[in-house]
Design a protein around this motif. Structure first.
Motif, PDB file in Angstrom:
ATOM      1  N   ALA A 293      -7.954   8.065   9.725  1.00 57.51           N
ATOM      2  CA  ALA A 293      -5.859   7.949  10.207  1.00 57.51           C
ATOM      3  C   ALA A 293      -5.423   7.474   9.098  1.00 57.51           C
ATOM      4  O   ALA A 293      -4.246   7.708   9.718  1.00 57.51           O
ATOM      5  N   GLY A 294      -5.920   6.619   8.124  1.00 57.99           N
ATOM      6  CA  GLY A 294      -5.049   6.768   7.073  1.00 57.99           C
ATOM      7  C   GLY A 294      -4.710   7.871   5.806  1.00 57.99           C
ATOM      8  O   GLY A 294      -3.168   8.715   5.797  1.00 57.99           O
ATOM      9  N   VAL A 295      -4.978   9.044   5.902  1.00 55.22           N
ATOM     10  CA  VAL A 295      -4.258  10.046   5.570  1.00 55.22           C
ATOM     11  C   VAL A 295      -3.912  11.121   7.217  1.00 55.22           C
ATOM     12  O   VAL A 295      -2.891  11.674   6.111  1.00 55.22           O
ATOM     13  N   ASP A 296      -3.915  10.505   7.727  1.00 55.55           N
ATOM     14  CA  ASP A 296      -3.314  11.464   8.635  1.00 55.55           C
ATOM     15  C   ASP A 296      -1.975  10.977   8.651  1.00 55.55           C
ATOM     16  O   ASP A 296      -1.098  11.158   8.971  1.00 55.55           O
ATOM     17  N   ALA A 297      -2.122   9.073   8.531  1.00 60.24           N
ATOM     18  CA  ALA A 297      -0.146   8.742   9.094  1.00 60.24           C
ATOM     19  C   ALA A 297       0.110   8.586   7.228  1.00 60.24           C
ATOM     20  O   ALA A 297       0.829   9.313   7.125  1.00 60.24           O
ATOM     21  N   LEU A 298      -0.878   9.584   6.587  1.00 56.92           N
ATOM     22  CA  LEU A 298      -0.058  10.102   4.296  1.00 56.92           C
ATOM     23  C   LEU A 298       1.066  11.161   5.428  1.00 56.92           C
ATOM     24  O   LEU A 298       1.567  11.686   4.364  1.00 56.92           O
ATOM     25  N   VAL A 299      -0.010  12.294   5.575  1.00 55.71           N
ATOM     26  CA  VAL A 299       0.296  13.383   5.621  1.00 55.71           C
ATOM     27  C   VAL A 299       1.714  13.456   6.801  1.00 55.71           C
ATOM     28  O   VAL A 299       2.787  14.204   6.280  1.00 55.71           O
ATOM     29  N   GLU A 300       1.581  13.102   7.853  1.00 52.54           N
ATOM     30  CA  GLU A 300       2.892  12.082   8.467  1.00 52.54           C
ATOM     31  C   GLU A 300       4.215  11.919   7.827  1.00 52.54           C
ATOM     32  O   GLU A 300       5.233  12.633   8.128  1.00 52.54           O
ATOM     33  N   PHE A 301       3.867  11.384   6.983  1.00 56.75           N
ATOM     34  CA  PHE A 301       5.377  10.840   6.818  1.00 56.75           C
ATOM     35  C   PHE A 301       5.282  11.441   5.401  1.00 56.75           C
ATOM     36  O   PHE A 301       6.748  11.138   5.079  1.00 56.75           O
ATOM     37  N   LEU A 302       4.620  11.922   4.503  1.00 56.99           N
ATOM     38  CA  LEU A 302       5.020  13.166   4.082  1.00 56.99           C
ATOM     39  C   LEU A 302       6.112  14.597   3.995  1.00 56.99           C
ATOM     40  O   LEU A 302       7.364  14.943   3.984  1.00 56.99           O
ATOM     41  N   LYS A 303       5.245  14.898   5.683  1.00 54.95           N
ATOM     42  CA  LYS A 303       6.264  15.502   6.775  1.00 54.95           C
ATOM     43  C   LYS A 303       7.529  15.006   6.900  1.00 54.95           C
ATOM     44  O   LYS A 303       7.952  15.961   6.572  1.00 54.95           O
ATOM     45  N   ASN A 304       7.366  13.848   7.511  1.00 52.65           N
ATOM     46  CA  ASN A 304       9.060  13.365   7.505  1.00 52.65           C
ATOM     47  C   ASN A 304       9.765  13.323   6.379  1.00 52.65           C
ATOM     48  O   ASN A 304      10.783  13.564   6.138  1.00 52.65           O
TER      49      ASN A 304
END
Ligand code: PMP
Length: 362
Positions: free
Chosen positions: A343-354
């Motif tokens: 879930a932390g990897v998913d959150a990081l990908v989302e953050f970098l996308k944004n």
């Protein structure tokens, strides 16, 4: 309790929450003993049981053959850098080093104090951004040493290095130990500081083939002879009891989660999510060659140091810690060892996308 945040530290690193909770529960009393885990004598029945269970778990989870000893030592992997040549390299011999980063460099430098070294391969020409395809070897080396995962540069040997079977192979597995199945029998020795994939800092796991133990000289300090620790079940002196206990809990957690093949599958999936985002990104790019990428430490840059700093500071405000890359690579490094949640990897990908969407002209 304060909310836990996404901790991308390269080590000491995040531990499974269930492990921390169990350790917390045993701080005041280990089981029904009435004495906390930190307070038990290493010679007492309760800790000896913990030790024996942890040792058995290393064997079971790691698939360690019977002709290998499992030792729990101190002084970190850095002590192994000199303890290995002190025991196995003499002035009249050569040891071969596969140099794929700063840690292998350090290991090789220490070996030079004891005999000759031979650089089998090196990727220093491109700032250690790749794993060399070929290696050469000196005639009849005492051993060949490699670093399976390069924590700083975000590269990892995809499998065993091309070392001839007759050469004793020694692996520094500090940053990918038990993150995937490992062919122990192909190695003469494997060592790793526990603080990334296995537990807290303070204990170094050493898996060593029986015949090597007696090879070392007897005129070196007692504590630096492997035979001392093998003869005394790692209890010649006071071992790091709490760290060993925690390694045991982490190994039980790995076992529950499908063992090394289960963990490997999860680690693959986590890293693939991050790399596939980076590969399509116009802002971020991975620093390691595609066929050499680490599943444990994902290193990436924007190509602009100021922007990298902006990414790190925005990330830290958004609850992501430890993303700043090592100074020798710059940029960002996401360390996603065994216990780092998907879930932390998913959150990081989302953050970098944004971040990328908000910085289109960057
Ligand atoms: N080898 C590797 C691959 C490492 O990542 C590290 C620490 N980051 C070391 C060795 C040194 O380990 P220690 O701090 O336990 O001496």
């Amino acid at each position: 309790m304060t909310q836990r945040i996404w901790n991308f530290s390269a080590g000491p690193a995040v531990l499974p929450e269930s492990v921390l909770e169990e350790a917390r529960d045993n701080l005041l009393s280990l089981g029904s003993t009435g004495i906390g885990i930190l307070e038990h004598s290493h010679r007492g029945k309760a800790f000896v049981a913990v030790y024996e269970e942890t040792e058995a778990l290393v064997r079971k989870v790691g698939g360690v053959p019977d002709n290998y000893r499992v030792l729990f030592l101190q002084g970190g992997a850095s002590t192994q850098f000199f303890q290995i040549p002190m025991n196995f390299l003499s002035q009249d011999r050569t040891a071969d080093y596969l140099v794929t980063g700063s840690w292998s460099e350090k290991a090789e430098e220490e070996a030079r104090r004891f005999g000759q070294t031979y650089i089998s391969c090196s990727s220093s020409d491109r700032n250690y951004s790749y794993i060399p395809a070929t290696c050469t070897f000196s005639p009849n080396p005492a051993y060949a040493h490699y670093t399976s995962n390069n924590t700083i540069f975000g590269t990892q040997w995809p499998g065993l290095p091309p070392v001839p079977k007759e050469i004793d192979l020694i692996c520094d597995a500090s940053s990918d130990i038990f993150s995937r199945p490992i062919d122990v029998a192909r190695h003469a020795m494997i060592y790793a500081g526990a603080q990334k994939n296995l537990g807290p800092s303070g204990v170094t796991l050493v898996i060593i083939r029986d015949d090597l133990i007696e090879k070392g000289p007897k005129n070196i300090p007692t504590m630096l002879q492997y035979r001392t620790h093998a003869k005394n079940d790692s209890m010649y002196n006071t071992p790091p009891t709490f760290a060993i206990y925690l390694v045991g809990l982490v190994l039980k957690w790995i076992e529950r989660d499908g063992g090394l093949s289960g963990i490997a599958e999860r680690n693959q999936r986590k890293a693939a999510k991050l790399y596939s985002f980076l590969d399509q990104s116009k802002l971020f790019k991975p620093t390691a060659d595609a066929n050499s990428r680490s599943l444990m430490n994902v290193t990436f840059v924007t190509g602009n140091a100021d922007l990298d700093a902006k990414v790190c500071s925005a990330a830290s405000k958004a609850g992501f810690d430890g993303l700043k890359g090592h100074r020798s690579v710059g940029g960002m490094r996401a360390s996603i060892y065994n216990a780092f949640p998907e879930a932390g990897v998913d959150a990081l990908v989302e953050f970098l996308k944004n971040f990328e969407a908000a910085n289109p002209s960057a």
